[in-house]
Write an enzyme that holds these catalytic residues in place. Sequence first.
Site: not given
Lengths: 143, 143, 143, 143, 143, 143, 143, 143, 143, 143
Positions: A84, A87, A110
């Site tokens: 996920r 995604e 960062s």
Amino acid sequence: MTRAILDAKKAKGLRWDQIAGEIGMAPVWTATACLGEASATEEIAQKITAVLDLGDDVADALQECPLKGQWMDKTIPSDPLLYRFYEILSVFGPGVKQCIHEEFGDGIMSAIDFTIDVEREQHPKGDRVKIVMNGKFLPYVRW
Amino acid sequence: MTRAILDAKKAKGLRWDQIAGEIGMAPVWTATACLGEASATEEIAQKITAVLDLGDDVADALQECPLKGQWMDKTIPSDPLLYRFYEILSVFGPGVKQCIHEEFGDGIMSAIDFTIDVEREQHPKGDRVKIVMNGKFLPYVRW
Amino acid sequence: MTRAILDAKKAKGLRWDQIAGEIGMAPVWTATACLGEASATEEIAQKITAVLDLGDDVADALQECPLKGQWMDKTIPSDPLLYRFYEILSVFGPGVKQCIHEEFGDGIMSAIDFTIDVEREQHPKGDRVKIVMNGKFLPYVRW
Amino acid sequence: MTRAILDAKKAKGLRWDQIAGEIGMAPVWTATACLGEASATEEIAQKITAVLDLGDDVADALQECPLKGQWMDKTIPSDPLLYRFYEILSVFGPGVKQCIHEEFGDGIMSAIDFTIDVEREQHPKGDRVKIVMNGKFLPYVRW
Amino acid sequence: MTRAILDAKKAKGLRWDQIAGEIGMAPVWTATACLGEASATEEIAQKITAVLDLGDDVADALQECPLKGQWMDKTIPSDPLLYRFYEILSVFGPGVKQCIHEEFGDGIMSAIDFTIDVEREQHPKGDRVKIVMNGKFLPYVRW
Amino acid sequence: MTRAILDAKKAKGLRWDQIAGEIGMAPVWTATACLGEASATEEIAQKITAVLDLGDDVADALQECPLKGQWMDKTIPSDPLLYRFYEILSVFGPGVKQCIHEEFGDGIMSAIDFTIDVEREQHPKGDRVKIVMNGKFLPYVRW
Amino acid sequence: MTRAILDAKKAKGLRWDQIAGEIGMAPVWTATACLGEASATEEIAQKITAVLDLGDDVADALQECPLKGQWMDKTIPSDPLLYRFYEILSVFGPGVKQCIHEEFGDGIMSAIDFTIDVEREQHPKGDRVKIVMNGKFLPYVRW
Amino acid sequence: MTRAILDAKKAKGLRWDQIAGEIGMAPVWTATACLGEASATEEIAQKITAVLDLGDDVADALQECPLKGQWMDKTIPSDPLLYRFYEILSVFGPGVKQCIHEEFGDGIMSAIDFTIDVEREQHPKGDRVKIVMNGKFLPYVRW
Amino acid sequence: MTRAILDAKKAKGLRWDQIAGEIGMAPVWTATACLGEASATEEIAQKITAVLDLGDDVADALQECPLKGQWMDKTIPSDPLLYRFYEILSVFGPGVKQCIHEEFGDGIMSAIDFTIDVEREQHPKGDRVKIVMNGKFLPYVRW
Amino acid sequence: MTRAILDAKKAKGLRWDQIAGEIGMAPVWTATACLGEASATEEIAQKITAVLDLGDDVADALQECPLKGQWMDKTIPSDPLLYRFYEILSVFGPGVKQCIHEEFGDGIMSAIDFTIDVEREQHPKGDRVKIVMNGKFLPYVRW
């Protein structure tokens, strides 16, 4: 090292947030270090092994600078929970990039001077996972 | 569609958070929809094209269900800002997984019933990017 | 944009170090920005287009935050000059990692707060290319 | 071999630059050879094993021509420190290529007749890592 | 450029070895340069365009340092003739590596200070292709 | 099998060309067979094991038809010496293809009815590696 | 764990649907959990180990949240039965996507709040495999 | 062809199930054929073009045997809806394989003699997508 | 299982066609089953183990439905003999596809209801390998 | 070229086997040449263009030595008909390799001195596709 820590953690029935509370660090960082993806200071390493009744070899191993990211044997993670995040990058990444550049200029957030925390948010239709990332903005040098 | 929106946005000198404010949505979502990675309702699509003085074909296009994630031509993004999210997954993913499972059980944080916001956090040593992800926890069904 | 700059540069017979000298920046950075892998400030963009007699659209384009690294259509570059940098990483990377960690602790050399310069070093058996990279050390946060 | 060397190095509390000083070589090269990515002469191999109190089998192994680059199990390294070198190639590679060709003509910087050194540069806002690469320019033969 | 050269070559009914004979270079090199995988000197570029009655833009293009190896859109070439070279590397590479190291020590055969020629060898059972590669041995520096 | 042969070879201080001389074969072929990338006849296998004082199991193994090319764990070899052959294919492959087709017509150089030899060529500026490949030309059948 | 379960299952001559019947779950889910791709509740884990006469360590392992999808060592499965599902996605995926979006709007069929069952359908020309997937529709949030 | 069909469909305000109803086929199959992943008979092609008022060139194109699966430019689909089918294969594939083999023996579910349908299932907590696959079982021949 | 079979086969000096003759099956199928890429019936498994004097555990293993195609650790096989089949697909695949579709319509040649045999064809210029594939044509269902 | 041939073929209503009959070649070879994966002799090229009423530019193009295999944009073909050949290699390849080596020794079946034909085999339960490959056996040279 990770094996020994996970076994000790299970034997003692401790959760990551309990260990983290004992050593004064955040749960995600604590888990990350114990899984060998981050290195501890000597002091923290001593605390972790004290909580878990483990020896100096584990404390030593916790202080080493690991070769990070080796667990991911494919370039795209197959585990649904971890996927996920890939995604999210795939769908929302371009929008996030636009908003960061518009607010901060050319540079990055960062991933080193960086913290990440996981929280539970109560919700009547089902609780929610809240993840807060916080990283220093680093502007590109022009030289 | 994206080309037309970006040109109109530039010509009008608008930022994503200004457009988002006009239409009553969040900046990251607004940018994501305009970049073709999310679909708008008819009402929102009308508002976006109204703000940008664009026609019905753009409003139509904004409502379509796109084939998402096509922008990423490699499996690992080459752009440094976007790569950092992949690195975060690579380094902190296993720790996050441990903490979510310990708190919620077996399941995932939804990337669909999901919001993501970007904020600036003032900091004396350099401002920080704060990203808040918020997704419903979905437990695995056992049947 | 890159096409227009390269054509103007050729027509005027300018080298990157000459353009860089005119605008007060380093040659590698100047070439990187003109190739669309870095963004310029408004002032620098104006200088570049002034030197090359180019218009405002080029100056605008030079200031945008590009999607970086798109030129590399394979994960391992096929060009021999560029491949050598991949080979250096492949052969000397682990040794460099050991030495950086031993000197600085756990962290990285920034590729953002970073400069890179190319110099010619005279040598009786054939001149040498000297490349100097200089990046801020960023220690991992423990939180 | 690498295992034995790393254990002996740890037991004696030596750093790479100390071993390098004892054998009269550079620290990065010394680490590279001990990690099995470079081969030593017989004389150097004897010195290394003398410093570390190791046997002839290690000295033999240090002299073999290794199959180099095997440590990198993915084409793009997952470790953040090592990845930065890939990112530098990705972002600054084309600019470096332009500058080398303009100065030297068609050819490459050798990665064989090549040295690489790591230095700490003191800086008030945080110390910096300085990496100096030095390789012979090899012009393409036209025949 | 390549398109213009191939058309002119076909219209004039010339072979690569004839063009190569006219300009005093080897056939494989001549073909390689005309296919955009090598750069010519100004003098050679003038000769090639003279033989083929082509203009200055082609002569200019022949002198540029190309981004090499771009033709190969997959990492393993699909063309049967070209694949055989990959197969030779795959089957005979380790044996060749052993023999080169045993004769020359640790280092490589240069692919830059390098020539390659193709010859026909008459043979009663069917003629043979003879390919001669000749590259400078470059020993690894130890520093 | 390879392990046993390499150990015996080292213990006896033999080079590949010495073993090859004893058994009446070429050094590259001998090394290739001993590395498990080619199969020997029973007679040759006996000679190899006789030279090295090894048993019948090694002689048997030398005669098996191996699954070839398994050593290369990535599609592009990471070892610098071996990579150079990939680079040669990448840069000079198209030119070689043109010259072979022009001379022989449509077909390939066999990699089976094929020999490859490595020679040292003395040169005042540094000795050179000469590699001679010799393969039967196989024309495509049209049926 | 999986090894122990498969051995016990074979020794007892049980089928997945028999075990599933004993524990009151579906056969596919039962097999999935025993293969380590799903986690069981404590109660179900106890039932499974009771049916198979296995110990508490197996019951514990059945309750862990596994790193899922690790069995697939290539991105495209080589097994013909499993490949067919990839092919179905490849050929019918776009049509299915159109029909789901037209019926439900922008969103997905959940693979978490999801069940999958396999049935035999009698057919005179050869029996058929019927697979029923049932997942909650999750609409994309717009925020 | 696909472009023309989608435009005509939009202009007429038709849904896939409406077109499917007109031509007497299933919605998923109709969409699949119109997207160029399946071929129609002449009769069906005529019906589709009649419904959409399109010409004979579209009817011809609908009857061709397409090169299927070309839409998927990565081996793992980036679109979240389509990815879920890959994830189902990844998580539930091994369990499904076990159950099919146990019920039918060694063989596969055909993806050619195969139908797939999508249905909406009303549910108080949110409607569900039901997908029914139905393919002939093909046992492996032993010969 | 495969190891035991290959050892017994070697010890008895049997060829695949001899074993196949004993058990009344084809040589390629017999080798395929013994290599773990196909499953045997109980009767055939008993015959194979009888011929080779092996035990019931081998007979059991021969009857299992294997996870097929696992031997191929790269997506393109490196072995020259096996690669040729990939090359045939690459060069002749499109022509074969055209001819099958023209003769049979849209569908495939089954690889399940399928046999494959290898024969030697005597030829004065060198014997030839004849491979006969025979698979049921499966037309696509339109539903 | 391919476009022109396919259009002319369609306009004339010719099948590949009819064109092949006219020019005295096999259907698969004829289709392969017209698809640009094989080269024709001048005589055959003239015949093909005569049958299809096409010009000299097509006849010229048919005689060129193409860069073969370019159609396959992924390493594993997505088209179900073409994939089956990959699957056959994956499942039956090792068995075929065993049988060829046992019969012929170490070497390969040539894919160059090679023919492939497709036939329909009548069968009461559904017709079958019969594919006959015939390639010269090439033994490995030992030198």
